[in-house]
Motif scaffolding. Structure first.
Motif, short mmCIF file in Angstrom:
data_model
loop_
_atom_site.label_atom_id
_atom_site.label_comp_id
_atom_site.label_asym_id
_atom_site.label_seq_id
_atom_site.Cartn_x
_atom_site.Cartn_y
_atom_site.Cartn_z
N THR A 129 0.85 -1.20 0.00
CA THR A 129 0.00 0.00 0.00
C THR A 129 0.88 1.24 0.00
O THR A 129 2.09 1.16 0.27
N GLU A 130 0.28 2.38 -0.26
CA GLU A 130 1.02 3.65 -0.22
C GLU A 130 1.64 3.85 1.17
O GLU A 130 2.79 4.27 1.30
N LYS A 131 0.88 3.49 2.20
CA LYS A 131 1.35 3.65 3.58
C LYS A 131 2.59 2.77 3.84
O LYS A 131 3.55 3.19 4.50
N GLN A 132 2.53 1.53 3.32
CA GLN A 132 3.67 0.62 3.50
C GLN A 132 4.89 1.13 2.74
O GLN A 132 6.03 1.04 3.23
N PHE A 133 4.66 1.65 1.54
CA PHE A 133 5.77 2.21 0.76
C PHE A 133 6.40 3.39 1.51
O PHE A 133 7.62 3.55 1.53
N GLU A 134 5.56 4.20 2.16
CA GLU A 134 6.08 5.35 2.89
C GLU A 134 7.00 4.92 4.04
O GLU A 134 7.90 5.66 4.44
N LYS A 135 6.77 3.71 4.56
CA LYS A 135 7.67 3.20 5.62
C LYS A 135 9.06 2.90 5.04
O LYS A 135 10.07 3.04 5.73
N THR A 136 9.10 2.47 3.78
CA THR A 136 10.40 2.28 3.12
C THR A 136 11.09 3.63 2.97
O THR A 136 12.29 3.77 3.26
N LEU A 137 10.34 4.65 2.54
CA LEU A 137 10.91 6.00 2.42
C LEU A 137 11.44 6.48 3.77
O LEU A 137 12.53 7.06 3.85
N LYS A 138 10.68 6.21 4.83
CA LYS A 138 11.09 6.65 6.17
C LYS A 138 12.39 5.97 6.59
O LYS A 138 13.31 6.60 7.13
N LEU A 139 12.48 4.65 6.33
CA LEU A 139 13.70 3.93 6.70
C LEU A 139 14.91 4.51 5.96
O LEU A 139 15.98 4.73 6.55
N VAL A 140 14.73 4.80 4.66
CA VAL A 140 15.84 5.37 3.87
C VAL A 140 16.22 6.76 4.39
O VAL A 140 17.41 7.08 4.51
N ALA A 141 15.21 7.56 4.75
CA ALA A 141 15.49 8.90 5.28
C ALA A 141 16.19 8.81 6.64
O ALA A 141 17.13 9.55 6.92
N ASP A 142 15.74 7.88 7.49
CA ASP A 142 16.32 7.75 8.84
C ASP A 142 17.75 7.24 8.80
O ASP A 142 18.60 7.71 9.56
#
Length: 446
Positions: A319-332
């Motif tokens: 889902t879009e929400k799950q994909f955003e968790k990938t973005l968050k991990l990369v940003a963190d």
């Protein structure tokens, strides 16, 4: 030109394991008297060493084969070979699509190339994809570099990630003994190589399948033990390894990398997704929290270590929400480098059959967003090098600018600087960094 001269050409697709296999097969061909040709249209034997991890790599192989098949109709003495993962996956079926092929061979058979070609020259069309115990690496690779060398330490993979075709095409894990690996690295040191990269599809699994592997509750022959075994080989100044799996990555390995001065502070640890539900569907065997802990442990001990990884976007059901968790991990985390890919259904894998596939549009839009963030974070990470003096192993000239030399820092950053290739090739030199881009650096000899 004497007609007795036979030329060969190898095109390699895919991973470092494939590059290492191609070097071994080139060594066998040269031992048989073949001469390298940079132009496939001038070759008497063409070998495509293939990759099936994504569909586009596979389709490219077929378009290359199509061109050479036509050539074979004009020149029946042309020998056409397909090796690697597409060959393993398709087996006999590939002959229905490309009947002009002389030899179809899976990656486990790379060391048998001479015997198999002998059968071809005796008039047979040969297909070998059955699993075998890989014979010890007795071939002399024709290595692309005279400075850095690949050393296979474990073949195959026992993991069953639901998206991945590798276990089907590269077979079960088979570790080489530490004595054999040490012997190969000693020879490399004597030949003037300065850096070795230990290779395994899942390198942290090294040694689990060796006789007497378990003793007093722990594995006796681990990657960590191997690093201590090979560390003091004369001539070798840098040791790298890839690819790690978060499920098996240990504190002990981090300690070894900190203690052993020749081991480069560079870790390639794929995370694939930042969402636990997706990781579970992928059968990766860890959570994003565990992944974060591994990176924290590395950075606690080695704050300057480079971290690279692999990530997949658009996995079935994401889902879009799950994909955003990938973005968050990369940003963190802020990776030094990240190999990204849109999910591609592969034959024989569970995820390919699921009905919740995402559209190509969604996958490519997510990939674009991820790549934009990756470049941004890598640029930020690169800034730490500005003004610093870095030790760089000189590998060659910059193909785009012959006045510049190029090499890599310990953290695997590509670095360009002016200098004399004849004096400096193969040396570790100090370079003061004057310019930092997302994935490379420029500097001056210090």
């Amino acid at each position: 030109m004497a007609s007795s001269q036979r030329y060969y050409h190898i095109t390699t697709f895919g991973c470092q394991m494939n590059k290492a296999d191609s070097e071994r097969m080139a060594g066998i061909l040269e031992n048989m008297g073949f001469i390298w040709s940079g132009d496939p249209d001038n070759a008497d034997l063409i070998l495509y060493n293939t990759c099936t991890i994504r569909d586009n790599a596979e389709q490219k192989v077929y378009s290359y084969l199509g061109r050479q098949s036509k050539r074979k109709h004009q020149n029946p003495s042309l020998t056409l070979v397909i090796s690697g993962c597409v060959a393993q996956q398709e087996g006999q079926k590939i002959l229905r699509r490309v009947p002009e092929l002389d030899l179809v061979m899976g990656p486990q058979h790379a060391n048998r190339l001479e015997d198999l070609l002998q059968q071809v020259f005796d008039g047979n069309q040969v297909v070998v994809t059955e699993p075998i115990h890989i014979v010890e690496d007795i071939t002399k690779p024709c290595r692309e570099s005279a400075i850095t060398a690949w050393v296979n330490i474990i073949y195959g993979c026992n993991e069953r990630c639901t998206y991945c075709v590798v276990p089907n095409v590269r077979g079960v894990e088979q570790s080489r003994t530490s004595q054999e690996i040490l012997r190969e690295i000693k020879v490399l040191g004597q030949q003037g190589y300065k850096e070795v990269t230990l290779l395994g599809q899942n390198i942290d699994a090294y040694g689990r399948d060796l006789p007497g592997a378990v003793e007093t509750g722990r594995y006796r022959h681990t990657l960590t033990d191997l690093l201590y075994t090979i560390h003091d080989v004369p001539g070798i100044e840098r040791i790298r390894f890839a690819t790690s799996h978060p499920r098996y990555f240990t504190e002990r390995l981090i300690v070894a990398c900190q203690e052993l001065s020749k081991v480069c502070e560079h870790f390639h640890i794929p995370f694939q997704s930042g969402d636990n539900e997706i990781l579970k569907a992928m059968k990766r065997g860890y959570t994003q929290e565990k992944y974060h802990r591994i990176i924290s442990n590395i950075r606690d001990r080695m704050p300057d270590a480079s971290i690279s990884a692999d990530a997949i976007v658009g996995f079935p059901g994401e889902t879009e929400k799950q994909f955003e968790k990938t973005l968050k991990l990369v940003a963190d985390i802020g990776f030094d480098q990240l190999n990204t890919a849109a999910y591609s259904p592969r034959p024989g894998t569970p995820a390919a059959l699921w009905e919740n596939q995402l559209s190509e549009d969604v996958k490519s839009e997510r990939l674009q967003r991820l790549n934009h963030l990756v470049a941004q974070k890598a640029t930020e990470r690169s800034q730490r090098y500005l003004g610093r003096i870095e030790k760089v192993l000189v590998e060659g000239q910059n193909p785009q600018d012959k006045t510049q030399l190029m090499g890599r820092t310990q953290g695997n950053r590509l670095t360009f600087f002016r200098g004399n290739i004849n004096q400096l090739k193969g040396q570790i030199v100090e370079v003061k960094i004057t310019e930092a881009r997302a994935f490379s650096l420029t500097g001056n000899l210090a």
